[in-house]
Design an enzyme around this catalytic site. Structure first.
Site, mmCIF file in Angstrom:
data_model
loop_
_atom_site.group_PDB
_atom_site.id
_atom_site.type_symbol
_atom_site.label_atom_id
_atom_site.label_comp_id
_atom_site.label_asym_id
_atom_site.label_seq_id
_atom_site.Cartn_x
_atom_site.Cartn_y
_atom_site.Cartn_z
ATOM 1 N N ARG A 229 -10.216 -23.491 -20.595
ATOM 2 C CA ARG A 229 -9.731 -23.677 -19.225
ATOM 3 C C ARG A 229 -10.060 -25.097 -18.777
ATOM 4 N NH1 ARG A 229 -6.890 -19.976 -19.656
ATOM 5 N NH2 ARG A 229 -6.891 -17.985 -18.557
ATOM 6 N N HIS A 277 -0.760 -26.345 -21.279
ATOM 7 C CA HIS A 277 -1.376 -25.012 -21.173
ATOM 8 C C HIS A 277 -0.492 -23.941 -21.844
ATOM 9 C CE1 HIS A 277 -4.176 -22.200 -18.683
ATOM 10 N NE2 HIS A 277 -3.823 -21.647 -19.827
#
Ligand SMILES: NC(=O)c1ccc[n+]([C@@H]2O[C@H](COP(=O)([O-])OP(=O)(O)OC[C@H]3O[C@@H](n4cnc5c(N)ncnc54)[C@H](OP(=O)(O)O)[C@@H]3O)[C@@H](O)[C@H]2O)c1
Length: 314
Positions: A229, A277
């Site tokens: 993350r 991502h």
């Protein structure tokens, strides 16, 4: 026994279509339409607006549409119902593809060859090390970390892993906790981060940590691969560490702010590889089938699987 789909930033339509097909005996509703909150038994979330799952008196479970649940933990009005995360081979395989690809890209100096091809440079003298000469350290030995370490090992890398609690992982050397971190970092040429974002791990990828990575390895300096993350990394420290040689290169799939703003120097840094991502996307067919299967088994009396430990945040 209605199912509420609460997403933001994603198109809800594919999810509505799939859940309606997989669970034809119940109504699938979304936040954007009127519905009776007492009829909702299951919620499916990806970054739901905070508070939007409050006041669902018959909620039996909240399903995250991803492996991570940090997007749920930030909601201080999250219901008490169990939180279930994604554990599915489709997602796991995608992540390991990403990790192996980028470790191999760094091993074989593929970015340099890309530049040389643009400049029509034939540099056959460049002789990359063998995978066995390169030490990869994987932070996080959960579902994704364990699979990645296994596949990196098959490629011949010298692999170790680090987790919160001690692990026995066969051929992989393992380290755990604060006590094991220093030794783990000191034997790492490529640092792969597959940690969850929690209060404990936020900002862990910082300049103090980078300074503890191995020096003198076969790649000419430590390399960071973060597919966990964005909140795990301090981007100013990554840039400073690339600037002063503490890091040689970085592959980043996740960012402090997503989408990565056009003003970010990471976009054009010659030693940084940026991906949007998508290391391990939640593929709608696979993930909706996983959640529908869990609901069916739960209603047949089986316990929910892959329930998050709220006190740990993952
Ligand atoms: N970029 C993408 O496309 C993408 C896609 C999917 C997932 N992800 C990220 O990948 C993360 C990992 O997924 P997963 O399924 O592998 O999770 P998981 O099975 O829950 O594993 C998490 C691992 O991290 C370790 N850990 C947690 N807190 C720690 C700490 N403070 N210190 C050291 N180790 C710690 C855990 O240690 P223990 O084993 O001791 O519990 C465990 O080994 C997700 O949370 C998500 O953020 C990214």
């Amino acid at each position: 026994m209605n199912l509420l789909i609460a997403v933001s930033g994603w198109d809800v339509t594919p999810w509505v279509e799939r859940f309606a097909a997989l669970l034809p005996d119940r109504k699938v509703v979304t936040l954007g339409e009127p519905f009776d909150r007492r009829d909702v038994h299951y919620a499916v979330s990806w970054k739901h607006p905070p508070g939007s799952l409050a006041g669902l008196p018959n909620l039996a479970a909240v399903f995250s549409l991803g492996a991570g649940v940090d997007h749920l933990m930030g909601d201080d009005r999250l219901p008490e119902a169990p939180i279930v995360r994604v554990v599915d081979p489709d997602l796991t395989d995608r992540m390991s593809e990403y990790v192996v690809l980028h470790c191999l890209m760094h091993l074989r100096r593929q970015r340099r060859h890309d530049a040389q091809q643009r400049d029509k440079v034939w540099d056959a003298a460049a002789h990359p090390p063998a995978a066995r000469e390169v030490r990869v350290g994987v932070m996080g030995l959960g579902v994704l970390g364990r699979d990645a370490t296994r596949k990196l090992n098959v490629m011949g890398f010298d692999v170790a892993g680090w987790s919160r609690s001690p692990k026995n992982a066969g051929d992989i050397t393992t380290y755990s906790g604060d006590a094991g971190l220093v030794e783990f970092l000191a034997r790492t040429d490529i640092l792969v981060c597959l940690l969850p974002l929690t209060a404990e791990t936020r900002g862990i990828l910082n300049k103090e940590l980078f300074a503890r990575l191995a020096q003198g390895g076969r790649l000419g300096g430590p390399i960071l691969v973060n597919a966990g993350r964005g909140g795990l990394q301090v981007e100013a420290d990554i840039l400073a560490s690339l600037g002063d040689g503490t890091l040689k290169a970085a592959t980043l799939d996740v960012f402090e702010t997503e989408p990565l703003p056009p003003s970010s120097p990471l976009w054009s840094h010659p030693a940084v590889t940026v991906t949007p991502h998508n290391a391990a996307t939640s593929e709608a067919d696979a993930i909706s089938a996983y959640i529908a299967g869990q609901i069916r088994r739960f209603e047949a009396g089986e316990p929910l699987a892959n329930v998050v430990q709220r006190d740990l945040g993952y």
